[in-house]
Scaffold this active site. Structure first.
Site, PDB file in Angstrom:
ATOM      1  N   ASP A 486       1.387  -1.151  -1.482  1.00 35.33           N
ATOM      2  CA  ASP A 486       0.835  -2.498  -1.316  1.00 35.33           C
ATOM      3  C   ASP A 486       1.754  -3.423  -0.537  1.00 35.33           C
ATOM      4  OD1 ASP A 486      -1.535  -2.234  -2.840  1.00 35.33           O
ATOM      5  OD2 ASP A 486      -0.352  -2.299  -4.673  1.00 35.33           O
TER       6      ASP A 486
HETATM    7  C1  BGC Z   1       3.769  -5.236  -6.259  1.00 34.29           C
HETATM    8  C2  BGC Z   1       2.913  -4.020  -6.179  1.00 34.29           C
HETATM    9  C3  BGC Z   1       1.554  -4.372  -6.684  1.00 34.29           C
HETATM   10  C4  BGC Z   1       0.999  -5.544  -5.896  1.00 34.29           C
HETATM   11  C5  BGC Z   1      -0.400  -5.917  -6.316  1.00 34.29           C
HETATM   12  C6  BGC Z   1       3.132  -6.375  -5.533  1.00 34.29           C
HETATM   13  O1  BGC Z   1       3.871  -7.522  -5.737  1.00 34.29           O
HETATM   14  O2  BGC Z   1       5.045  -4.968  -5.764  1.00 34.29           O
HETATM   15  O3  BGC Z   1       3.483  -2.971  -6.913  1.00 34.29           O
HETATM   16  O4  BGC Z   1       0.700  -3.294  -6.557  1.00 34.29           O
HETATM   17  O5  BGC Z   1       1.865  -6.620  -6.008  1.00 34.29           O
HETATM   18  O6  BGC Z   1      -0.519  -7.002  -7.085  1.00 34.29           O
HETATM   19  C1  NOJ Z   2       0.856  -0.836  -7.822  1.00 31.89           C
HETATM   20  C2  NOJ Z   2      -0.588  -0.624  -7.520  1.00 31.89           C
HETATM   21  O1  NOJ Z   2      -1.358  -0.688  -8.677  1.00 31.89           O
HETATM   22  C3  NOJ Z   2      -0.798   0.665  -6.813  1.00 31.89           C
HETATM   23  O2  NOJ Z   2      -2.114   0.750  -6.391  1.00 31.89           O
HETATM   24  C4  NOJ Z   2       0.117   0.721  -5.632  1.00 31.89           C
HETATM   25  O3  NOJ Z   2      -0.155   1.873  -4.992  1.00 31.89           O
HETATM   26  C5  NOJ Z   2       1.558   0.546  -6.004  1.00 31.89           C
HETATM   27  N1  NOJ Z   2       1.658  -0.697  -6.647  1.00 31.89           N
HETATM   28  C6  NOJ Z   2       2.512   0.639  -4.835  1.00 31.89           C
HETATM   29  O4  NOJ Z   2       2.603  -0.511  -4.112  1.00 31.89           O
END
Ligand code: BGC
Ligand code: NOJ
Length: 817
Positions: A486
């Site tokens: 993400d």
């Molecule tokens: C986090 C991710 C998460 C994303 C979605 C980011 O700040 O690092 O792990 O999936 O937010 O909310």
């Molecule tokens: C948390 C999210 O739920 C997942 O979908 C994502 O792949 C990881 N963060 C990595 O960023």
């Protein structure tokens, strides 16, 4: 430091001191009603949706940590204490919290008074049950005052924490004997209320928080309890609570049980009120029925026994026995339990997810079901259809949908270009587990619009085609807003403080490409082709095969850096995850996934890539996401470079992707290394390491990486894709028992030192009791397999047990060598 131990026979984790390094929680409920329950009785509960229908209030990031829950205050003469330790941090003569499957039990004692609280959500009903037993172990009579305490949430948990100008005027309750009803907003548009009741007569009650606690008091000093007398306060606005005051006389050796029920009740609109609606008395029929059902300790015990039976049957579908008890209990019990929780919650409510932010993730839920589909395939099926119904007609997807409305959630955006492919992954896993091709013919809306409905197969086709039609200059898939990571926001260029990287404007460059999406495509593409073939779509199957071959060629040509696979190209066409980079030279995701997809197995690239991962990314606590960590903020990379080095996606040990490497290692046949990568992030192996901080029975999303100040410290337990993928890695690839379209594959890849193991696996309509013998001490390779005593022909890797479909138990002996 030791905080507890696994009781394997009881399938419980037993916490032996209350001051764990972070609250160690459990989940109550597995259908519609859920409670989060910490080892000191903290937490909250909700019906279906943690944001919209929250029954009790919980303040995240509170001081002290984890204040608020279902509390029971005891007043034994002049001695006031809380048997769950919090909120008074009472000195206890003994304390134990047993977290079991769907229930928790806290037992403690002080001055000869013993307390047990058994908390669970019964199957089939929308309530929490708390069975309290008090026993007088002293030689003298005791007169005890018991005060219960919960604080109601005004239903919408977000409003509840923000909209005080309104909230302080709307709280309403009703009290009838031992039953306290929370009915805020019931007068107008709600058709539901909550009830907090006990099955014994009360001496009094309170429903107004300030009256109960006393102004400016915390939970640790409730004025009413110290005074020993309830005020019978009726909340009007401010903060409604539920507190019963019960008086109890206990002779020496006498025990008494009480059943507290916290329930959610709904009425049809026309039946909301007692006959004269103007009086505003709520129709208690549903509450009466619920409370009637759980009005005795025997009834509560029976409901708990049914819950235990439910879990026993469920987990009986995959059991493991091995010399390594840590692996056996994690794979056989706790990992699957966590998979059930992630399947139910997605990423909504935990002690790290506030329950107000996130709905069901498109990619998250598709991956979660990989670890769940063998438990309750019908629910996985229903979930797949829900997810698919939020897909856009062009194959792309909302990133999330809301569980109550099942509609795509625009607020969290879309355009994560990996999303569509995970649908293929989930559907393939479902079909392999069940053999149910019928799901493909189900008519499923696009964007929740029935007029746009088409078969699920067409949804898969659109997913597949979306990737193929959205490629960049190198022929690799465009990354869009981000891919699985993400935080790799290559089209975002955010310079505004506080702006969400997840939703901010995305300047589709048409240039930024993802090698990971290409690898995911190469991994799921063959399944798509196979599904086409098996449903008579031969031309499509052939075209899909060709597209996969072409994608692999593209990866080899433009996605290989010499010693490992690249990660991406940014919006300027510059490489990410290359030795040419300053920071971020090598990433875990594309390497794990490419090898998982079988890329480079023949030409040595796979081995090279995994050796590079080991050399550059491995640590004693797991494999970090990339190296070197970004030390500066990169406008062109986005959120990944916003984290301090070593945390989260910026070179943290992001556990979700470690099992990809584990699986990749099994493809190379390196069982010892595969297991090592499995064990490093597996919580049971760090049970007594307080540096880890979190529950030893569940996986965490992230463990701080080597660049972090707190290297080895875990965060974000429970709701993580790590649960499903580690289960897949250990059960399908290390123990090697994996569903395929035509049967159950047996293809273990284990450490040479592991002398064998046994697994019982329900697969479709038969049970296979599999005993694997590795006295030969190999890492991979099956020499012989006997099914019910008869040798089985071996082909492919290992052996394929046929789909016997006879409802019987079959004995399978496997000799490795
Ligand atoms: C986090 C991710 C998460 C994303 C979605 C980011 O700040 O690092 O792990 O999936 O937010 O909310
Ligand atoms: C948390 C999210 O739920 C997942 O979908 C994502 O792949 C990881 N963060 C990595 O960023």
């Amino acid at each position: 430091m030791q905080y507890g131990y696994f009781d394997d026979d009881a399938r419980e984790y037993v916490i032996t001191r209350p001051d764990t390094p972070y609250p160690w929680i459990n989940y109550l409920g597995c259908e519609n009603f859920y409670g989060l329950f910490s080892n000191t009785s903290g937490g909250y509960c909700f019906y279906q949706d943690a944001r919209m229908l929250r029954l009790t209030r919980y303040r995240y990031n509170n001081v002290p940590t984890d204040s608020g829950g279902r509390y029971f205050y005891l007043r034994d003469g002049a001695d006031v204490w809380t048997p769950s330790w919090m909120p008074m941090k009472s000195k206890l003569d003994r304390y134990e919290c047993r977290h079991g499957l769907g229930y928790s039990r806290i037992s403690s004692g002080r001055n000869g008074l013993a307390f047990t609280q058994t908390s669970f959500v019964p199957l089939g009903d929308n309530c929490e049950i708390h069975k309290i037993v008090l026993s007088n172990g002293s030689k003298a009579d005791k007169d005890i005052d018991i005060f219960s305490f919960i604080e109601f949430c005004l239903w919408n948990a977000f409003d509840d924490m923000t909209n005080f100008q309104r909230n302080y005027s709307i709280g309403e309750v009703e009290v009838e004997g031992s039953r306290i009803y929370h009915k805020t907003e019931y007068r107008e548009r709600r058709n539901h209320y909550a009830v907090w009741a006990v099955n014994v007569p009360v001496a009094g009650f309170d429903t107004d928080r300030e009256t109960f606690l006393g102004l400016y008091n915390g939970h640790d000093h409730p004025e009413t309890v110290f005074a020993g007398k309830a005020n019978n306060s009726i909340a009007s606005g401010w903060a409604p609570i539920g507190s019963h005051h019960i008086k109890m006389h206990l002779a020496p050796n006498e025990s008494r049980a009480m059943i507290f029920v916290l329930g959610y009740c709904e009425n049809p609109v026309e039946k909301k009120w007692e006959p004269n609606a103007a009086l505003g008395v709520i129709n208690k029929a549903p509450a009466n029925a619920l409370l009637e059902k759980y009005s005795s300790p025997e009834a509560a015990d029976k409901a708990l026994a049914a819950l235990n039976e439910y879990w026993k049957t469920l987990l009986g579908r995959f059991t493991v026995d091995a010399e390594d008890k840590r692996m056996a209990r994690m794979a056989g019990v706790w990992n699957q339990y966590q998979c059930m929780v992630t399947f139910n919650m997605s990423r909504s409510a935990s002690y790290f997810e506030s329950g107000i932010g996130r709905g069901m993730g498109f990619r998250d839920s598709n991956q979660d079901l990989l670890g769940f589909v063998h438990l309750v395939p019908e629910r996985a099926r229903a979930r797949i259809l829900d997810i698919a119904a939020t897909q856009f007609p062009d194959g792309s997807a909302y990133h999330q949908y809301q569980p109550l409305t099942k509609r795509g959630n625009n607020e969290v955006g879309s355009g994560f270009n990996d999303d569509p492919l995970w649908l293929i992954c989930g559907v393939a896993a479902y079909i392999k587990e069940t053999g149910d091709y019928g799901i493909l013919e189900e008519m499923v809306p696009f964007d929740s619009n029935d007029d746009l409905a088409d078969s699920l197969f067409v949804h898969l086709q659109r997913s597949f085609d979306y990737t193929l039609t959205h490629t960049g200059p190198h022929g690799l898939p465009l990354i869009g807003r981000a891919d699985w990571n993400d935080c790799l926001n290559l089209n975002c260029f955010s310079a505004t403080p506080g702006e969400s990287f997840q939703t901010t404007a995305n300047y589709e460059s048409g240039v930024a490409e993802s090698v990971l999406i290409a690898a995911i495509f190469a991994f799921v593409g063959p399944d798509y082709a196979e599904i086409c073939r098996r449903t008579g779509r031969l031309e499509e199957a052939e075209a899909a095969d060709k597209a996969v071959v072409a994608m692999v060629e593209t990866i080899n040509k433009h996605g290989w850096d010499g010693e490992w696979f690249l990660r991406a190209y940014d919006a300027y066409g510059k490489k990410i995850g290359s030795r040419e980079c300053g920071d971020g030279q090598i990433f875990i995701e594309s390497n794990g996934f490419a090898v998982m997809a079988g890329i480079g197995l023949k030409d040595g690239r796979a081995k090279k890539a995994l050796d590079s991962v080991k050399e550059r990314l491995d640590t004693q606590y797991g494999i970090v996401l990339q190296q070197p960590a970004y030390r500066e903020y990169h406008l062109e990379l986005g959120e990944i470079s916003s984290y301090p080095p070593g945390y989260k996606e910026n070179a943290g040990i992001f556990c979700h992707n470690n099992p990809w490497v584990t699986i990749a290692e099994t493809r190379l046949g390196r069982g010892t290394r595969a297991f090592e990568t499995y064990a490093k992030i597996c919580p049971a192996y760090r049970e007594d390491d307080s540096l880890r901080r979190l529950e030893p029975y569940v996986y965490a999303q992230m463990i701080a990486g080597k660049d972090a100040k707190r290297f080895g410290e875990a965060k974000n337990s429970w709701l993580t894709g790590t649960a499903a993928w580690t289960f897949v890695s250990i059960s399908h690839y290390i123990l090697g028992i994996r569903p395929e379209y035509d049967g159950l594959r047996i293809d273990p890849c284990i450490p040479a030192a592991m002398k064998g193991f046994s697994v019982t696996r329900h697969f479709r309509n038969a049970v296979y009791r599999i005993v694997v013998d590795n006295t030969a001490g190999v890492e991979k390779g099956v020499k012989s397999v006997a099914l019910d005593g008869k040798p089985l022909n071996l082909f492919g890797d290992g052996a394929l047990l046929p789909d016997l479909d006879d409802g019987k138990v079959h004995e399978v002996t496997v000799v490795m060598g």
